[in-house]
Design an enzyme around this catalytic site. Structure first.
Site, short mmCIF file in Angstrom:
data_model
loop_
_atom_site.label_atom_id
_atom_site.label_comp_id
_atom_site.label_asym_id
_atom_site.label_seq_id
_atom_site.Cartn_x
_atom_site.Cartn_y
_atom_site.Cartn_z
N TYR A 157 41.38 -23.67 19.47
CA TYR A 157 41.85 -22.30 19.31
C TYR A 157 40.60 -21.46 20.10
O TYR A 157 40.84 -20.68 21.12
CB TYR A 157 42.04 -21.79 18.07
CG TYR A 157 42.20 -20.13 17.93
CD1 TYR A 157 43.27 -19.52 18.25
CD2 TYR A 157 41.13 -19.38 17.82
CE1 TYR A 157 43.51 -18.22 18.22
CE2 TYR A 157 41.44 -18.08 17.67
CZ TYR A 157 42.58 -17.38 17.90
OH TYR A 157 42.70 -16.08 17.75
N LYS A 161 40.61 -18.98 23.91
CA LYS A 161 40.08 -17.60 23.64
C LYS A 161 38.75 -17.37 24.39
O LYS A 161 38.69 -16.56 25.29
CB LYS A 161 39.96 -17.14 22.45
CG LYS A 161 41.42 -17.08 21.51
CD LYS A 161 42.13 -15.89 22.29
CE LYS A 161 43.32 -15.36 21.44
NZ LYS A 161 44.15 -14.33 21.98
#
Length: 288
Positions: A157, A161
């Site tokens: 994750y 990002k």
């Protein structure tokens, strides 16, 4: 034809950052194009005038093209602001990752915003508009096996990002000659419905981290003991900066400033940073 300022926001389902941003932009006099994969999940925006709800899955090219056409028809081919907010949270130790799920994660969090920017650039340029990317402090601190916490995250994750931030940094330079500004919002702890999606979190049966499953699940479900700011307060800060045409990077949300300061504290040894990152993660128990 819409004559007021316009903004398109992805990921506007109820109880999230996108919904809070849509409501505040609406209050500020913008015509809002609020989007989600399922428009029935935008009930908080249903009764607002001068707000258009659109179905938009950021990984579907047909949805993106349809959104561009609908916005162009309503605005005469211009868009003042594109807010790339839609994303998927994720929690899992890297050794336990399903790589097919990781690819899906990058499709949503990384490739999707790029596709949106490419598609809407022909509308942003004549408006001399802004492209905004909602990112996270997770890309700056490596907390083990976390998808997202107030102190940051590690793994897939976080990688998705942080990769988006690198793209946004480049876009800021590449779009400047055309009068389009780029803003990244590095987001800390915000109260949303995100933690409700992990109620049945489980590790694989053979996971090396199985003994710490309850710890990981607790963090995934928001039971980490860290406060989060209200989504409305977060939205106010972000929209204020957009209205001021701020470019570059701003930090907003609980612990965002602490992470920002830690990034400039170059004299802090990596061992100290790592000790703070693993605090409360259960890795000390595994080592014993």
């Amino acid at each position: 034809m819409i004559s007021k300022k316009t903004v398109l926001i992805t990921g506007c389902s109820d109880g999230g950052i996108g919904s809070a941003l849509a409501q505040l932009f609406h209050q500020r006099g913008y015509h809002v194009f609020a989007t989600a994969r399922d428009t029935t999940k935008m009930s908080a925006l249903k009764e607002l005038s001068d707000l258009t709800q659109l179905t938009l899955d950021v990984v579907k090219s047909s949805d993106i093209q349809a959104a561009v056409e609908q916005v162009s028809q309503r605005t005469g081919g211009k868009l003042d602001c594109l807010v790339n907010n839609a994303g998927r949270n994720h929690f899992m130790p890297i050794l336990d990752e399903d790589l097919d799920l990781v690819k899906d994660l990058f499709q949503i969090n990384f490739y999707g915003p790029i596709a949106l920017t490419q598609a809407f650039a022909p509308l942003l340029i004549p408006a001399k508009g802004m492209a905004v990317y909602i990112t996270t402090i997770s890309g700056y601190l490596n907390v083990p096996y976390m998808g997202k916490t107030d102190f940051g995250t590690l793994g897939t994750y976080a990688a998705s990002k942080r990769s988006l931030e690198i793209v946004a940094d480049t876009l800021r330079l590449e779009l400047a000659p055309f009068g389009v500004d780029v803003l990244e919002v590095v987001t800390g702890g915000v109260k949303t419905q995100g933690q409700t999606y992990f109620g049945d979190f489980k590790l694989p049966p053979d996971s090396l981290y199985k003994s710490q499953e309850a710890v990981i699940a607790g963090r995934a479900q928001g039971r980490d003991g860290f406060p989060r700011i209200e989504a409305e307060d977060y939205a106010t800060t972000v929209v204020d900066e957009i209205d001021k045409r701020t470019t570059g990077r701003i930090w907003c949300g609980n612990n965002a400033d602490a992470v920002r300061l830690s990034m400039t504290a170059t004299a802090v040894p990596q061992s100290v940073m790592d000790a703070g990152a693993v605090m409360g993660c259960g890795l000390d128990a595994l080592g014993k």
